[in-house]
Design an enzyme around this catalytic site. Structure first.
Site, PDB file in Angstrom:
ATOM      1  N   SER A 161       0.838  -1.201   0.000  1.00  0.00           N
ATOM      2  CA  SER A 161       0.000   0.000   0.000  1.00  0.00           C
ATOM      3  C   SER A 161       0.869   1.244   0.000  1.00  0.00           C
ATOM      4  O   SER A 161       2.070   1.179   0.249  1.00  0.00           O
ATOM      5  CB  SER A 161      -0.917  -0.004   1.225  1.00  0.00           C
ATOM      6  OG  SER A 161      -0.156  -0.157   2.392  1.00  0.00           O
ATOM      7  N   ASP A 162       0.240   2.355  -0.284  1.00  0.00           N
ATOM      8  CA  ASP A 162       0.950   3.622  -0.231  1.00  0.00           C
ATOM      9  C   ASP A 162      -0.054   4.707   0.111  1.00  0.00           C
ATOM     10  O   ASP A 162      -1.260   4.506  -0.009  1.00  0.00           O
ATOM     11  CB  ASP A 162       1.636   3.935  -1.565  1.00  0.00           C
ATOM     12  CG  ASP A 162       2.640   5.061  -1.390  1.00  0.00           C
ATOM     13  OD1 ASP A 162       3.722   4.799  -0.835  1.00  0.00           O
ATOM     14  OD2 ASP A 162       2.333   6.206  -1.744  1.00  0.00           O
ATOM     15  N   GLN A 163       0.470   5.841   0.549  1.00  0.00           N
ATOM     16  CA  GLN A 163      -0.424   6.929   0.921  1.00  0.00           C
ATOM     17  C   GLN A 163       0.227   8.276   0.661  1.00  0.00           C
ATOM     18  O   GLN A 163       1.441   8.434   0.851  1.00  0.00           O
ATOM     19  CB  GLN A 163      -0.762   6.823   2.410  1.00  0.00           C
ATOM     20  CG  GLN A 163      -1.802   7.841   2.859  1.00  0.00           C
ATOM     21  CD  GLN A 163      -1.972   7.816   4.359  1.00  0.00           C
ATOM     22  OE1 GLN A 163      -1.014   7.925   5.100  1.00  0.00           O
ATOM     23  NE2 GLN A 163      -3.196   7.658   4.815  1.00  0.00           N
TER      24      GLN A 163
END
Length: 203
Positions: free
Chosen positions: A83-85
């Site tokens: 995931s990334d944000q």
């Protein structure tokens, strides 16, 4: 707490303590592998496209280090979650602040204003090759944040290591969060409902 992972294995492709905590809260047992990628080397126009591209790059980097042939042969599938944000403020994408000065500017901007987090989840089934990613967006509104609180946050240092210098669950910042439109787990880096949905689809 039920262990949901007796029929499959999970690898969390992230070194984030918050993501580990959220996945454990969801009832999964997992191993952790972190992806060492050049995040600055990946650029997209839209934040939603950027976080998906970064989650894909993290998955690819981890896959290069895994004996994928073994995972294909194993009876139970292994799911890799990456995931990334990023934080979006006045239309601009913000990643981790480069230094204390930038972190200070970021947080001063949120004071009395609003920001959004855009986070991605990508689930890759190492046995079947199935891969799917989606994103989640949360809007956060702030009261005025006093300068001395901003200085304490920077001195304490956690804000220097997160996207946009934004941590809504931090005891120093919590009293100044006016409204969160979305879920706290998504702001912390791993939206539970979306992760659960993608895991089901990947099996």
């Amino acid at each position: 707490m039920e262990d949901k992972t007796s029929l499959f294995k999970v690898i969390l492709g992230s070194s984030s303590i918050a993501r580990r905590k959220i996945l454990a809260e969801m009832g999964y047992e997992f191993t952790v592998m972190s992806a060492d990628i050049d995040e600055k080397g990946i650029r997209k126009e839209k934040p939603e496209e950027l976080v998906i591209a970064l989650a894909e790059a993290k998955a690819d980097a981890i896959l290069h280090r895994l004996p994928v042939g073994d995972h294909v042969k194993e009876a139970e599938p292994t799911l890799l979650i990456t995931s990334d944000q990023v934080v979006v403020y006045e239309g601009a994408v913000r990643e981790k602040p480069a230094n204390e000065k930038e972190a200070r500017e970021y947080i001063k901007g949120y004071s009395g204003g609003h920001a959004a987090t855009v986070g991605s989840v990508l689930v890759t089934n190492l046995k079947t090759g199935f891969r799917k990613g989606e994103w989640d967006r949360v809007e956060i509104y702030f009261h005025e944040i006093p300068d001395e609180v901003i200085e304490k946050l920077i001195e304490e240092g956690t804000v220097l290591h997160v996207a946009g210098g934004l941590i809504i669950e931090h005891p120093l910042i919590k009293p100044y969060v006016k409204q969160v439109v979305g879920t706290t787990d998504s702001v912390m880096g791993l939206p539970k409902a979306l992760t659960e949905k993608l895991i089901k689809e990947a099996l």
